[in-house]
Enzyme design. Sequence first.
Site, PDB file in Angstrom:
ATOM      1  N   SER A   9       0.840  -1.194   0.000  1.00 18.85           N
ATOM      2  CA  SER A   9       0.000   0.000   0.000  1.00 18.85           C
ATOM      3  C   SER A   9       0.874   1.241   0.000  1.00 18.85           C
ATOM      4  CB  SER A   9      -0.887   0.040   1.253  1.00 18.85           C
ATOM      5  OG  SER A   9      -1.628  -1.134   1.371  1.00 18.85           O
ATOM      6  N   GLY A  12       5.600   4.670  -2.632  1.00 20.88           N
ATOM      7  CA  GLY A  12       7.044   4.749  -2.912  1.00 20.88           C
ATOM      8  C   GLY A  12       7.606   3.384  -3.271  1.00 20.88           C
ATOM      9  N   GLU A  38      -2.256  -7.637   8.493  1.00 21.87           N
ATOM     10  CA  GLU A  38      -1.649  -7.266   9.773  1.00 21.87           C
ATOM     11  C   GLU A  38      -0.240  -7.843   9.855  1.00 21.87           C
ATOM     12  OE1 GLU A  38      -2.798  -7.219  14.355  1.00 21.87           O
ATOM     13  OE2 GLU A  38      -4.262  -8.229  13.059  1.00 21.87           O
ATOM     14  N   ASP A  67       8.903  -6.363   3.117  1.00 17.68           N
ATOM     15  CA  ASP A  67       8.862  -5.742   4.429  1.00 17.68           C
ATOM     16  C   ASP A  67      10.231  -5.138   4.660  1.00 17.68           C
ATOM     17  OD1 ASP A  67       7.070  -5.225   6.700  1.00 17.68           O
ATOM     18  OD2 ASP A  67       8.685  -6.145   7.857  1.00 17.68           O
ATOM     19  N   PHE A 146      11.411   8.314  -1.177  1.00 23.68           N
ATOM     20  CA  PHE A 146      10.236   8.338  -0.300  1.00 23.68           C
ATOM     21  C   PHE A 146      10.675   7.978   1.114  1.00 23.68           C
ATOM     22  CE2 PHE A 146       9.449   3.775   0.529  1.00 23.68           C
ATOM     23  CZ  PHE A 146      10.289   3.188  -0.411  1.00 23.68           C
TER      24      PHE A 146
HETATM   25  P1  ITT Z   1       3.373  -2.140   2.836  1.00 20.10           P
HETATM   26  O1  ITT Z   1       3.461  -2.970   4.078  1.00 20.10           O
HETATM   27  O2  ITT Z   1       1.963  -1.942   2.373  1.00 20.10           O
HETATM   28  O3  ITT Z   1       4.280  -2.599   1.731  1.00 20.10           O
HETATM   29  P2  ITT Z   1       4.502  -0.070   4.536  1.00 20.10           P
HETATM   30  O4  ITT Z   1       4.836   1.381   4.291  1.00 20.10           O
HETATM   31  O5  ITT Z   1       3.591  -0.378   5.708  1.00 20.10           O
HETATM   32  O6  ITT Z   1       3.886  -0.644   3.168  1.00 20.10           O
HETATM   33  P3  ITT Z   1       6.646  -1.565   5.808  1.00 20.10           P
HETATM   34  O7  ITT Z   1       5.743  -2.148   6.833  1.00 20.10           O
HETATM   35  O8  ITT Z   1       7.615  -2.477   5.121  1.00 20.10           O
HETATM   36  O9  ITT Z   1       5.839  -0.884   4.615  1.00 20.10           O
HETATM   37  O10 ITT Z   1       7.402  -0.347   6.466  1.00 20.10           O
HETATM   38  C1  ITT Z   1       8.576   0.160   5.959  1.00 20.10           C
HETATM   39  C2  ITT Z   1       8.812   1.571   6.463  1.00 20.10           C
HETATM   40  O11 ITT Z   1      10.139   1.937   6.088  1.00 20.10           O
HETATM   41  C3  ITT Z   1       7.869   2.589   5.821  1.00 20.10           C
HETATM   42  O12 ITT Z   1       7.700   3.699   6.679  1.00 20.10           O
HETATM   43  C4  ITT Z   1       8.647   2.990   4.576  1.00 20.10           C
HETATM   44  O13 ITT Z   1       8.305   4.276   4.074  1.00 20.10           O
HETATM   45  C5  ITT Z   1      10.093   2.915   5.057  1.00 20.10           C
HETATM   46  N1  ITT Z   1      10.958   2.493   3.946  1.00 20.10           N
HETATM   47  C6  ITT Z   1      11.042   1.256   3.385  1.00 20.10           C
HETATM   48  N2  ITT Z   1      11.883   1.269   2.341  1.00 20.10           N
HETATM   49  C7  ITT Z   1      12.329   2.530   2.240  1.00 20.10           C
HETATM   50  C8  ITT Z   1      13.197   3.173   1.353  1.00 20.10           C
HETATM   51  O14 ITT Z   1      13.746   2.551   0.317  1.00 20.10           O
HETATM   52  N3  ITT Z   1      13.451   4.473   1.551  1.00 20.10           N
HETATM   53  C9  ITT Z   1      12.884   5.138   2.570  1.00 20.10           C
HETATM   54  N4  ITT Z   1      12.027   4.623   3.440  1.00 20.10           N
HETATM   55  C10 ITT Z   1      11.741   3.317   3.276  1.00 20.10           C
END
Ligand code: ITT
Length: 191
Positions: A9, A12, A38, A67, A146
Amino acid sequence: MPRLILATSNPGKLKEFQAYLTGNAWELALKPTELEIEETGTTFLENACLKAAQVAKTLGEWAIADDSGLSVDALGGAPGLYSARYGRSDAERIARLLQALEGEENRTAQFVCAIAVARPDGSIALQAEGICPGTITYEATGMGGFGYDPIFYVPEYGMTYAEMPPDLKHRISHRGKAFAALLPQLAEIDF
Ligand code: ITT
Protein backbone atom coordinates in the site's frame (compact mmCIF):
# COMPACT_ATOMS: atom_id res chain seq x y z
CA MET A 1 1.16 -13.87 -19.35
CA PRO A 2 0.80 -14.72 -15.62
CA ARG A 3 -0.24 -11.97 -13.23
CA LEU A 4 1.88 -10.96 -10.27
CA ILE A 5 0.08 -8.97 -7.58
CA LEU A 6 2.19 -6.25 -5.96
CA ALA A 7 1.17 -6.59 -2.32
CA THR A 8 1.92 -3.11 -1.00
CA SER A 9 0.00 0.00 0.00
CA ASN A 10 3.12 2.19 -0.01
CA PRO A 11 3.25 4.28 -3.23
CA GLY A 12 7.04 4.75 -2.91
CA LYS A 13 7.65 1.01 -2.77
CA LEU A 14 5.17 0.44 -5.57
CA LYS A 15 7.13 2.73 -7.90
CA GLU A 16 10.35 0.87 -7.09
CA PHE A 17 8.68 -2.55 -7.50
CA GLN A 18 7.51 -1.51 -10.96
CA ALA A 19 11.03 -0.37 -11.90
CA TYR A 20 12.50 -3.74 -10.87
CA LEU A 21 9.76 -5.89 -12.36
CA THR A 22 8.83 -4.33 -15.69
CA GLY A 23 10.12 -6.06 -18.77
CA ASN A 24 9.92 -9.58 -17.39
CA ALA A 25 7.36 -12.26 -18.13
CA TRP A 26 4.76 -11.05 -15.63
CA GLU A 27 1.79 -8.76 -15.97
CA LEU A 28 1.92 -6.58 -12.86
CA ALA A 29 -1.24 -5.72 -10.94
CA LEU A 30 -1.84 -3.86 -7.70
CA LYS A 31 -3.54 -5.43 -4.70
CA PRO A 32 -6.99 -4.01 -3.84
CA THR A 33 -6.57 -1.19 -1.29
CA GLU A 34 -9.14 -2.69 1.09
CA LEU A 35 -6.99 -5.82 1.47
CA GLU A 36 -4.79 -4.88 4.45
CA ILE A 37 -2.56 -7.49 6.10
CA GLU A 38 -1.65 -7.27 9.77
CA GLU A 39 2.12 -7.43 10.25
CA THR A 40 2.40 -9.78 13.22
CA GLY A 41 5.78 -11.36 12.38
CA THR A 42 8.92 -10.95 14.47
CA THR A 43 11.33 -10.52 11.53
CA PHE A 44 11.26 -8.62 8.22
CA LEU A 45 11.23 -11.95 6.38
CA GLU A 46 8.29 -13.28 8.39
CA ASN A 47 6.29 -10.13 7.65
CA ALA A 48 7.15 -10.20 3.93
CA CYS A 49 6.01 -13.84 3.78
CA LEU A 50 2.81 -13.03 5.69
CA LYS A 51 1.90 -10.20 3.31
CA ALA A 52 2.70 -12.16 0.13
CA ALA A 53 0.98 -15.36 1.32
CA GLN A 54 -2.23 -13.72 2.50
CA VAL A 55 -2.66 -11.56 -0.59
CA ALA A 56 -1.88 -14.52 -2.90
CA LYS A 57 -4.28 -16.84 -1.12
CA THR A 58 -7.10 -14.30 -0.88
CA LEU A 59 -6.92 -13.46 -4.59
CA GLY A 60 -5.83 -16.89 -5.83
CA GLU A 61 -2.93 -15.32 -7.74
CA TRP A 62 0.87 -15.00 -7.47
CA ALA A 63 1.90 -12.15 -5.16
CA ILE A 64 5.09 -10.34 -4.17
CA ALA A 65 5.56 -8.37 -0.93
CA ASP A 66 8.33 -6.45 0.76
CA ASP A 67 8.86 -5.74 4.43
CA SER A 68 11.52 -3.20 5.15
CA GLY A 69 12.77 -0.81 7.76
CA LEU A 70 15.51 1.29 9.20
CA SER A 71 17.50 -0.02 12.18
CA VAL A 72 19.48 2.61 14.07
CA ASP A 73 22.34 1.34 16.24
CA ALA A 74 22.14 4.05 18.92
CA LEU A 75 18.43 3.25 19.35
CA GLY A 76 19.01 -0.48 19.84
CA GLY A 77 17.79 -1.23 16.30
CA ALA A 78 14.64 0.95 16.45
CA PRO A 79 12.47 1.78 14.63
CA GLY A 80 13.29 -1.49 12.79
CA LEU A 81 10.19 -3.60 12.28
CA TYR A 82 8.10 -0.66 13.47
CA SER A 83 9.47 1.82 10.90
CA ALA A 84 6.04 2.34 9.28
CA ARG A 85 4.35 2.71 12.66
CA TYR A 86 6.90 5.25 14.00
CA GLY A 87 4.68 8.20 12.97
CA ARG A 88 1.61 9.01 10.90
CA SER A 89 3.44 10.49 7.89
CA ASP A 90 6.95 10.44 6.41
CA ALA A 91 7.55 13.95 7.82
CA GLU A 92 6.43 12.89 11.30
CA ARG A 93 8.57 9.72 11.23
CA ILE A 94 11.65 11.68 10.13
CA ALA A 95 11.11 14.36 12.78
CA ARG A 96 10.70 11.74 15.51
CA LEU A 97 13.87 9.91 14.49
CA LEU A 98 15.97 13.10 14.34
CA GLN A 99 14.59 14.07 17.75
CA ALA A 100 15.43 10.64 19.21
CA LEU A 101 19.02 11.07 17.99
CA GLU A 102 19.46 14.64 19.22
CA GLY A 103 22.89 14.98 20.84
CA GLU A 104 23.86 11.47 19.72
CA GLU A 105 27.13 11.18 17.83
CA ASN A 106 26.78 7.54 16.84
CA ARG A 107 24.59 7.85 13.73
CA THR A 108 25.20 4.43 12.18
CA ALA A 109 22.18 2.57 10.84
CA GLN A 110 21.11 0.04 8.26
CA PHE A 111 18.18 -0.27 5.90
CA VAL A 112 16.88 -3.82 5.60
CA CYS A 113 14.53 -5.26 2.97
CA ALA A 114 12.97 -8.70 2.84
CA ILE A 115 10.98 -9.77 -0.22
CA ALA A 116 8.76 -12.83 -0.60
CA VAL A 117 6.91 -14.28 -3.58
CA ALA A 118 3.90 -16.51 -2.88
CA ARG A 119 2.06 -18.99 -5.09
CA PRO A 120 -1.72 -18.71 -5.59
CA ASP A 121 -2.28 -21.24 -2.77
CA GLY A 122 -0.36 -19.01 -0.34
CA SER A 123 2.79 -21.14 -0.14
CA ILE A 124 6.09 -19.26 -0.36
CA ALA A 125 7.98 -19.81 -3.62
CA LEU A 126 10.91 -17.40 -3.18
CA GLN A 127 12.44 -15.10 -0.62
CA ALA A 128 15.43 -12.76 -0.49
CA GLU A 129 16.95 -10.14 1.76
CA GLY A 130 19.13 -7.08 1.24
CA ILE A 131 20.90 -4.71 3.62
CA CYS A 132 22.43 -1.29 3.03
CA PRO A 133 24.60 0.28 5.75
CA GLY A 134 24.62 4.06 6.22
CA THR A 135 24.25 6.86 8.73
CA ILE A 136 21.42 9.13 9.86
CA THR A 137 21.96 12.78 8.90
CA TYR A 138 21.31 15.75 11.21
CA GLU A 139 18.71 17.18 8.82
CA ALA A 140 16.64 16.08 5.84
CA THR A 141 18.56 16.46 2.57
CA GLY A 142 17.39 15.75 -1.01
CA MET A 143 14.06 15.65 -2.80
CA GLY A 144 13.91 12.17 -4.35
CA GLY A 145 12.67 8.81 -3.16
CA PHE A 146 10.24 8.34 -0.30
CA GLY A 147 9.98 7.53 3.40
CA TYR A 148 13.20 7.99 5.36
CA ASP A 149 15.29 8.63 2.20
CA PRO A 150 16.17 12.28 3.04
CA ILE A 151 17.91 11.30 6.30
CA PHE A 152 19.64 8.08 5.19
CA TYR A 153 23.20 8.88 4.05
CA VAL A 154 25.36 6.35 2.24
CA PRO A 155 29.03 7.25 2.88
CA GLU A 156 30.29 5.22 -0.09
CA TYR A 157 28.38 7.52 -2.48
CA GLY A 158 28.52 10.72 -0.40
CA MET A 159 24.77 11.36 -0.56
CA THR A 160 21.45 10.50 1.00
CA TYR A 161 19.08 8.10 -0.74
CA ALA A 162 16.94 11.17 -1.54
CA GLU A 163 19.85 12.85 -3.38
CA MET A 164 20.61 9.83 -5.55
CA PRO A 165 19.37 9.50 -9.11
CA PRO A 166 16.68 6.77 -8.95
CA ASP A 167 18.86 4.36 -10.95
CA LEU A 168 21.64 4.58 -8.38
CA LYS A 169 19.33 4.08 -5.40
CA HIS A 170 17.71 1.14 -7.17
CA ARG A 171 21.10 -0.47 -7.71
CA ILE A 172 22.73 -0.02 -4.31
CA SER A 173 19.81 0.10 -1.86
CA HIS A 174 18.58 -2.59 0.53
CA ARG A 175 15.71 -3.23 -1.92
CA GLY A 176 18.10 -3.28 -4.89
CA LYS A 177 20.22 -5.95 -3.23
CA ALA A 178 17.18 -8.04 -2.35
CA PHE A 179 15.88 -7.80 -5.93
CA ALA A 180 19.31 -8.66 -7.35
CA ALA A 181 19.09 -11.96 -5.45
CA LEU A 182 15.42 -12.52 -6.27
CA LEU A 183 15.10 -11.66 -9.99
CA PRO A 184 17.16 -14.57 -11.40
CA GLN A 185 15.05 -16.97 -9.30
CA LEU A 186 11.82 -15.29 -10.40
CA ALA A 187 12.83 -15.76 -14.03
CA GLU A 188 13.15 -19.52 -13.40
CA ILE A 189 9.65 -20.01 -12.00
CA ASP A 190 7.65 -22.61 -13.86
CA PHE A 191 3.89 -22.03 -13.66
P1 ITT B 1 3.37 -2.14 2.84
O1 ITT B 1 3.46 -2.97 4.08
O2 ITT B 1 1.96 -1.94 2.37
O3 ITT B 1 4.28 -2.60 1.73
P2 ITT B 1 4.50 -0.07 4.54
O4 ITT B 1 4.84 1.38 4.29
O5 ITT B 1 3.59 -0.38 5.71
O6 ITT B 1 3.89 -0.64 3.17
P3 ITT B 1 6.65 -1.56 5.81
O7 ITT B 1 5.74 -2.15 6.83
O8 ITT B 1 7.62 -2.48 5.12
O9 ITT B 1 5.84 -0.88 4.62
O10 ITT B 1 7.40 -0.35 6.47
C1 ITT B 1 8.58 0.16 5.96
C2 ITT B 1 8.81 1.57 6.46
O11 ITT B 1 10.14 1.94 6.09
C3 ITT B 1 7.87 2.59 5.82
O12 ITT B 1 7.70 3.70 6.68
C4 ITT B 1 8.65 2.99 4.58
O13 ITT B 1 8.31 4.28 4.07
C5 ITT B 1 10.09 2.91 5.06
N1 ITT B 1 10.96 2.49 3.95
C6 ITT B 1 11.04 1.26 3.38
N2 ITT B 1 11.88 1.27 2.34
C7 ITT B 1 12.33 2.53 2.24
C8 ITT B 1 13.20 3.17 1.35
O14 ITT B 1 13.75 2.55 0.32
N3 ITT B 1 13.45 4.47 1.55
C9 ITT B 1 12.88 5.14 2.57
N4 ITT B 1 12.03 4.62 3.44
C10 ITT B 1 11.74 3.32 3.28
